[in-house]
Structures are given as C-alpha cells and as structure tokens.
Design a protein around this motif. Sequence first.
Motif, mmCIF file in Angstrom:
data_model
loop_
_atom_site.group_PDB
_atom_site.id
_atom_site.type_symbol
_atom_site.label_atom_id
_atom_site.label_comp_id
_atom_site.label_asym_id
_atom_site.label_seq_id
_atom_site.Cartn_x
_atom_site.Cartn_y
_atom_site.Cartn_z
ATOM 1 N N GLN A 103 0.866 -1.187 0.127
ATOM 2 C CA GLN A 103 0.167 0.133 0.026
ATOM 3 C C GLN A 103 0.864 1.274 0.007
ATOM 4 O OE1 GLN A 103 -3.051 0.122 -0.738
ATOM 5 N NE2 GLN A 103 -2.969 -1.962 -0.795
ATOM 6 N N ARG A 104 1.957 1.244 0.670
ATOM 7 C CA ARG A 104 2.631 2.395 1.097
ATOM 8 C C ARG A 104 3.577 2.727 -0.082
ATOM 9 N NH1 ARG A 104 6.322 3.685 5.565
ATOM 10 N NH2 ARG A 104 6.427 1.360 5.882
ATOM 11 N N LEU A 105 4.116 1.826 -0.804
ATOM 12 C CA LEU A 105 5.263 1.974 -1.848
ATOM 13 C C LEU A 105 4.609 1.835 -3.188
ATOM 14 C CD1 LEU A 105 8.254 0.389 -0.158
ATOM 15 C CD2 LEU A 105 7.533 2.895 -0.272
ATOM 16 N N GLN A 106 3.185 1.978 -3.541
ATOM 17 C CA GLN A 106 2.796 1.745 -4.832
ATOM 18 C C GLN A 106 3.125 2.901 -5.516
ATOM 19 O OE1 GLN A 106 -1.383 1.390 -4.656
ATOM 20 N NE2 GLN A 106 -1.435 -0.425 -5.714
ATOM 21 N N GLY A 107 3.778 2.647 -6.793
ATOM 22 C CA GLY A 107 3.845 3.442 -7.917
ATOM 23 C C GLY A 107 2.938 4.110 -8.768
ATOM 24 N N SER A 108 3.347 4.963 -9.535
ATOM 25 C CA SER A 108 2.319 5.343 -10.647
ATOM 26 C C SER A 108 3.117 5.678 -11.796
ATOM 27 C CB SER A 108 1.415 6.513 -10.030
ATOM 28 O OG SER A 108 2.545 7.730 -9.677
ATOM 29 N N LEU A 109 2.283 5.986 -13.027
ATOM 30 C CA LEU A 109 2.995 6.236 -14.200
ATOM 31 C C LEU A 109 3.037 8.067 -14.083
ATOM 32 C CD1 LEU A 109 0.851 4.489 -16.709
ATOM 33 C CD2 LEU A 109 3.274 3.694 -15.958
ATOM 34 N N HIS A 110 4.787 8.329 -14.529
ATOM 35 C CA HIS A 110 4.966 9.460 -14.598
ATOM 36 C C HIS A 110 3.881 10.361 -15.689
ATOM 37 C CE1 HIS A 110 7.209 13.019 -15.862
ATOM 38 N NE2 HIS A 110 8.041 13.005 -14.706
ATOM 39 N N PRO A 111 3.332 11.564 -15.331
ATOM 40 C CA PRO A 111 2.715 12.266 -16.261
ATOM 41 C C PRO A 111 2.873 12.317 -17.537
ATOM 42 C CG PRO A 111 3.486 13.669 -14.515
ATOM 43 C CD PRO A 111 3.838 12.315 -14.084
ATOM 44 N N TYR A 112 4.192 12.383 -17.790
ATOM 45 C CA TYR A 112 4.619 12.180 -19.333
ATOM 46 C C TYR A 112 3.924 10.932 -19.972
ATOM 47 C CZ TYR A 112 8.027 15.963 -19.912
ATOM 48 O OH TYR A 112 8.802 17.068 -19.941
ATOM 49 N N THR A 113 4.270 9.840 -19.258
ATOM 50 C CA THR A 113 3.990 8.494 -19.746
ATOM 51 C C THR A 113 2.538 8.495 -19.903
ATOM 52 O OG1 THR A 113 5.709 7.884 -18.333
ATOM 53 C CG2 THR A 113 4.383 6.038 -19.468
ATOM 54 N N GLN A 114 1.663 9.092 -19.071
ATOM 55 C CA GLN A 114 0.178 9.020 -19.084
ATOM 56 C C GLN A 114 -0.229 9.801 -20.449
ATOM 57 O OE1 GLN A 114 -1.924 9.920 -15.287
ATOM 58 N NE2 GLN A 114 -0.196 9.026 -14.255
ATOM 59 N N VAL A 115 0.515 10.989 -20.559
ATOM 60 C CA VAL A 115 -0.080 11.933 -21.836
ATOM 61 C C VAL A 115 0.361 11.171 -23.081
ATOM 62 C CG1 VAL A 115 -0.209 13.967 -22.866
ATOM 63 C CG2 VAL A 115 -0.446 13.880 -20.397
ATOM 64 N N ILE A 116 1.530 10.735 -23.068
ATOM 65 C CA ILE A 116 2.114 10.277 -24.462
ATOM 66 C C ILE A 116 1.476 8.897 -24.803
ATOM 67 C CG2 ILE A 116 4.023 8.769 -25.232
ATOM 68 C CD1 ILE A 116 5.907 10.273 -23.557
ATOM 69 N N LYS A 117 1.034 8.216 -23.850
ATOM 70 C CA LYS A 117 0.016 7.080 -24.104
ATOM 71 C C LYS A 117 -1.143 7.394 -24.704
ATOM 72 C CE LYS A 117 -1.428 2.619 -21.831
ATOM 73 N NZ LYS A 117 -2.763 2.673 -22.854
ATOM 74 N N GLN A 118 -1.757 8.573 -24.098
ATOM 75 C CA GLN A 118 -3.207 9.100 -24.737
ATOM 76 C C GLN A 118 -2.985 9.633 -25.994
ATOM 77 O OE1 GLN A 118 -4.719 11.804 -21.813
ATOM 78 N NE2 GLN A 118 -6.746 11.573 -22.598
ATOM 79 N N ILE A 119 -1.843 10.203 -26.302
ATOM 80 C CA ILE A 119 -1.472 11.040 -27.735
ATOM 81 C C ILE A 119 -1.296 9.824 -28.587
ATOM 82 C CG2 ILE A 119 0.282 12.289 -28.969
ATOM 83 C CD1 ILE A 119 0.326 14.066 -26.477
ATOM 84 N N GLU A 120 -0.602 8.802 -28.413
ATOM 85 C CA GLU A 120 -0.393 7.594 -29.361
ATOM 86 C C GLU A 120 -1.694 7.054 -29.638
ATOM 87 O OE1 GLU A 120 4.361 6.537 -28.204
ATOM 88 O OE2 GLU A 120 2.850 5.419 -27.745
ATOM 89 N N ASP A 121 -2.456 6.615 -28.532
ATOM 90 C CA ASP A 121 -3.643 5.957 -28.878
ATOM 91 C C ASP A 121 -4.650 6.971 -29.881
ATOM 92 O OD1 ASP A 121 -3.231 4.106 -27.316
ATOM 93 O OD2 ASP A 121 -4.618 4.510 -25.472
ATOM 94 N N LEU A 122 -4.478 8.129 -29.554
ATOM 95 C CA LEU A 122 -5.487 8.963 -30.330
ATOM 96 C C LEU A 122 -4.967 8.975 -31.853
ATOM 97 C CD1 LEU A 122 -7.092 11.614 -30.368
ATOM 98 C CD2 LEU A 122 -5.228 12.956 -29.949
ATOM 99 N N PHE A 123 -3.502 9.275 -32.061
ATOM 100 C CA PHE A 123 -3.154 9.475 -33.449
ATOM 101 C C PHE A 123 -3.211 7.915 -34.132
ATOM 102 C CE2 PHE A 123 -1.118 13.256 -32.179
ATOM 103 C CZ PHE A 123 -1.342 14.176 -33.165
ATOM 104 N N ILE A 124 -2.938 6.930 -33.446
ATOM 105 C CA ILE A 124 -3.300 5.669 -33.970
ATOM 106 C C ILE A 124 -4.746 5.325 -34.447
ATOM 107 C CG2 ILE A 124 -3.337 3.119 -33.728
ATOM 108 C CD1 ILE A 124 -0.857 3.401 -31.987
ATOM 109 N N SER A 125 -5.641 6.052 -33.509
ATOM 110 C CA SER A 125 -7.238 5.870 -34.112
ATOM 111 C C SER A 125 -7.298 6.672 -35.375
ATOM 112 C CB SER A 125 -7.957 6.441 -32.869
ATOM 113 O OG SER A 125 -7.923 7.947 -32.658
#
Length: 342
Positions: A103-125
């Motif tokens: 619980q205490r040490l759970q990581g998360s995706l860097h905001p860059y990674t989250q936005v890049i993933k969204q942009i890539e999905d968008l352009f692929i679509s």
Amino acid sequence: MDLKKQIIETRNLFHQALSAVGTLEQLEATRVTYLGRQGTLALLTDELKKLAPEEKREVGALLNELKQEVQKLFDAKKAELETAAQREAAEQLKNFDVTAYKQRLQGSLHPYTQVIKQIEDLFISMGFVILDGKEVENDFYNFTALNIPEDHPARDMHDTFWLQTPGWLLRTHTSPVQIHAMQQRKPPIALAVNGRVYRHEATDATHDFMFMQTEGMVIDKNISLAHLISSAQHMLRVLFEKADLKFRMRPAYYPFVEPGLDIDISCPFCKSGCSICKKTGWIEAAGAGLIHPRVLQAGSIDPAVYSGYAFGFGLTRLVMFKYGIHDIRLLHSSSLDFLKQF
Ligand code: FA5
C-alpha cells in the motif's frame, strides 16, 4: 598499590570486561574505559611518568605490552562483532517481505507517460504511424533540410547544444523526423513522434533546457490548413477532455512551413492574466504550418504533386496544462512528493 600490580589488575579486569561484551555499543563503552583519552591506560601512563628512570624502563615495558594486548583483543572482538552483525542483517533480508509495503510504496505512471500513451492512442485511431526519432542529430536533418541553411538567422532561434564532433548536435526540435520519414516512406504519410529535445537556454516556469515535443506530419495530395486545424483541434479536445477548449492561431514564422502559425491555449492557471502566461491569458502550445516546398524537395517528395502539414507541440507544456503543473522544472525534478500526486 604499586604500578606493576595495577597493570596486572587492569589486564585481568579488561579480560573480564571484554568477555562480557556482546554488542558493538558495549564494545565502544569498553574502549572508552580502557583506551579512551581519560581511560585506565592513559591514567597508568601518567603514573609511569612519576617513576624513577630505572623503574620506568621495566614498568614501561610491561605497560606497553598491556597496551598492545588490549588493542589487539579489542580489534579482534570488533571484527568478530561486525561479522556477526553483517550475517544477521543478511539473514533478516532473506525474510524481508516485499508485499508488506504494497500500500505504502505503490508507484504510478509519470505524467509524461500517461499523456504520451493518450496521444499515441489518439493518433493511431486517426491512422497515423508512431515513429521514434534520434536525440543526437546532425546539422543537415536539424537545420539545412528544414530550409535553415548555414548562416541563416533562424538558426539563432534555437540555442543549440553542439557536440564535439563537428556538425553533430542534440536535436533542438522533433522536426528532423519529418525528413527521415520523407526519405524512408512514400506518400501518403501520416506520422506522430513524441520525444525529448534540447535547447541551450535559461529556464523559467514554462521553459526548460530539455523538454518534450509531439511532432505530427501528414503528406498527401491536396493537404490544406483545414486538415491541420481539424487534427490539432481534435487532439487538444480529446487530450483535455473539453469540447469547448479555447485555443487560437496566429501567424508565425518557421522557415520549414509556409504559411506558418502558432497555436496558443487559454492559460489554465488564471482567468485574467498571471505571471505564467505573462499577463496575456494565453500560452503558446505549438508551432505549425504547411510544409515548405523546399523541405518536401529535401525529402525527395515532389511539391508539384504533394502538399503536407506539420506541427510541433510542446508536449511538456501540454502535460503542464492538463495537470495544472505551474512550474515545468517540477516535471524533471524526480521529487517523490510531486510524482506521488499522479
Ligand atoms: C519548433 O520547435 C518547431 N519545430 C515547431 C514546428 C513543427 C513548427 C512543425 C512548424 C511545423 P518552437 O521552438 O516554437 O517550434 O517550439 C514548439 C513548442 O515547444 C512551443 O510552442 C512550446 O510549446 C514548446 N517550447 C519551446 N521552447 C520550450 C522550452 N524551452 N521549454 C518548454 N517548452 C518549449
């Protein structure tokens, strides 16, 4: 008691004390008692100084022997206790339960990674391919092929990190990918690239010396500004999940497009002007335009047949707008307090 007897007594007491020592802390206390500056051996040395010279020689030799013995036994005990401590630490590590901190040490995706993933999905679509560029480029791809020949004043727009190898540099923008793609592919081409770029410039809340850009390029027959505007608009609306997102376009000069324009987004940090938008209410998000015929030629594409558009978004700025990050430098700070929020 005479000094000889005191030496013998001290030896016996030291042996007893040392055999009772079980930890490094106890050993340190024993060291201070016997070997410290005010310790027993120092006091005996003071006493020795008071003896007559002939007695001093004999008792002095005994005291020296004791000092060496005490030091030797002390060192041996220290090594023994340290080895035992290391063994115990290794043993404890074997039983370390990594899941206990889930619980205490759970990581998360860097905001860059989250936005890049969204942009890539968008352009692929939208039927674009996602390409990768090189961060180390040469003069030709970063400047000359983009219609910025040597001695062209536009080179000053990009403060460049030149490498020691003549003609090589850290790319100042993602636009060199346009040329590589033109050389390797035949139209129709539709591509998007996310990547780091470098500029030798002073940093402030919206400028860093290393930041990310999203390059988009489409080449086909009859490509116009309408295509550019509609895809940039679609991208921004999906990214910000706001159908009424406010943005504006204004004419701008980039040697590799004609006409060229800048895309601004309404400042997400204020309503009527703040220090981040420099009191204008708008922040520049991208440069864009229709690809200059000379650039198409440099990429071996016939400008009489094909036209194209290109844009270069400051991806770092998009991430800032999306998450309300008021200082660009936070994104590269590795601060866990900052990153934990995403
Ligand atoms: C370019 O880099 C052009 N290659 C963009 C382009 C591509 C124009 C294709 C035409 C066709 P510019 O230097 O303006 O242009 O940078 C593009 C975007 O990167 C800016 O709008 C801004 O959002 C962002 N940007 C520029 N400098 C910095 C910086 N130092 N730190 C963070 N973001 C920056």
